[in-house]
Design a protein around this motif. Structure first.
Motif, short mmCIF file in Angstrom:
data_model
loop_
_atom_site.label_atom_id
_atom_site.label_comp_id
_atom_site.label_asym_id
_atom_site.label_seq_id
_atom_site.Cartn_x
_atom_site.Cartn_y
_atom_site.Cartn_z
N ASN A 35 -19.83 -8.70 21.85
CA ASN A 35 -21.25 -8.41 21.67
C ASN A 35 -21.95 -8.04 22.98
O ASN A 35 -22.68 -7.05 23.04
N ALA A 68 -20.18 -7.81 10.52
CA ALA A 68 -19.83 -8.93 11.39
C ALA A 68 -18.53 -9.59 10.95
O ALA A 68 -18.16 -9.56 9.77
N ASP A 113 -18.41 -11.55 16.03
CA ASP A 113 -18.64 -10.19 16.52
C ASP A 113 -19.54 -9.44 15.55
O ASP A 113 -19.21 -9.30 14.37
N HIS A 114 -20.69 -8.99 16.05
CA HIS A 114 -21.66 -8.30 15.18
C HIS A 114 -21.08 -7.02 14.60
O HIS A 114 -21.24 -6.72 13.42
N ALA A 153 -26.78 -11.71 21.97
CA ALA A 153 -25.39 -11.25 21.94
C ALA A 153 -24.47 -12.29 22.56
O ALA A 153 -23.36 -12.55 22.05
N LEU A 197 -23.38 -3.29 17.57
CA LEU A 197 -24.39 -3.39 18.63
C LEU A 197 -24.42 -2.19 19.56
O LEU A 197 -25.36 -2.05 20.35
N THR A 208 -20.52 -4.64 24.39
CA THR A 208 -20.93 -3.52 23.55
C THR A 208 -22.42 -3.25 23.66
O THR A 208 -22.86 -2.09 23.76
N LEU A 209 -23.22 -4.30 23.64
CA LEU A 209 -24.67 -4.13 23.72
C LEU A 209 -25.09 -3.59 25.08
O LEU A 209 -25.97 -2.72 25.16
N ASP A 223 -21.26 -14.33 20.94
CA ASP A 223 -19.95 -14.43 21.60
C ASP A 223 -19.49 -15.87 21.66
O ASP A 223 -18.31 -16.18 21.47
N PRO A 259 -14.85 -11.28 19.73
CA PRO A 259 -16.24 -10.85 19.88
C PRO A 259 -16.44 -10.05 21.15
O PRO A 259 -15.92 -10.40 22.21
#
Length: 254
Positions: free
Chosen positions: A198, A190, A164-165, A155, A168, A201-202, A159, A196
């Motif tokens: 990631n 994405a 940005d995935h 992640a 996540l 969020t993850l 970034d 981003p």
């Protein structure tokens, strides 16, 4: 699931059977454009194999944008993503571009080829993250820490390149645990046009308010949310290696 010893069904044979709908799901007939694209990509056969079942055929996965089949290409077992005919995306070109960028950071399955309606990728063999956590196998706290750190590092790499995935927070549906570690999947949402998020969020998806978080408690302390929020906030404003490392130190109590 072990895919060795499987029998592949030729594309020509599938196109003469009701299973041709797999290549135009959820439609009924495969257009000439898709047949031509498959030939150009070198796909010669498809395996009836995978954890999902669609129209009496097994596949690797099914999502809002497409379904994923195990196929034969140049004598190798490869994953083929098929764009759904009812998908909001007019083609898979954007996803191919995003996956290509992720691959520059060694993130995601390797993209091997693409066309408007198909993506060819390395076949990632393993278990979904949730299934791995719920499995009866024995893994150590060190293994768990290593896998979660690898996910967060992936992640972080996304970034760093401004990608940005987009999914996540629901990482259970977008990661596979292989014998070498976890791999992030599915870059259909994405984007490089939004900021981003990631890592933040993850982190939230792993440790708070999801199906994963309760599974970590018996094997891990539950990170105190307020200090983590502070470090996530600092990381968000200054997404450096140092701020990322400080977040890891707090999450994993080291």
């Amino acid at each position: 699931m072990d895919s060795t010893g499987l029998t592949a069904v030729s594309v020509a044979e599938i196109l003469q059977s009701p299973h041709q709908r797999l290549l135009a799901y959820p439609g009924d007939v495969v257009g000439c454009d898709r047949i031509s694209e498959l030939a150009d990509l070198g796909v010669t056969a498809i395996y009836d194999w995978g954890p999902k079942q669609i129209q009496s055929w097994h596949c690797l996965g099914l999502g809002y944008c497409g379904l994923v089949l195990l196929v034969q290409c140049q004598g190798q077992q490869i994953a083929l993503k098929v764009r759904r005919t009812d998908a909001s995306h007019a083609s898979l070109a954007q996803e191919a571009s995003m996956l290509t960028l992720a691959n520059t950071q060694q993130v995601g399955p390797q993209l091997l080829g693409h066309s408007p309606n198909f993506l060819l990728m390395d076949y990632v063999m393993g278990q979904p993250l949730l299934a791995w956590l719920q499995g009866t196998h024995s893994w150590t706290r060190a293994t768990l820490q290593s896998h979660l750190t690898q996910l967060l590092w992936q992640a972080f790499q996304l970034d760093q390149v401004g990608l940005d995935h987009g999914n996540l927070r629901c990482v259970t549906a977008h990661s596979i645990v292989t014998s070498q570690g976890p791999v992030l999947l599915d870059f259909s949402s994405a984007s490089t046009t939004r900021r981003p998020a990631n890592v933040t969020t993850l982190t939230q998806g792993l440790f708070w308010g999801t199906t994963i978080a309760p599974l970590l408690v018996p094997h891990w302390f539950h990170p105190d949310i307020q200090p983590c929020i502070e470090r996530l906030r600092r990381y968000k404003h200054h997404p450096t290696t140092k701020s990322f490392q400080r977040l890891l130190d707090l999450l994993f109590d080291r």
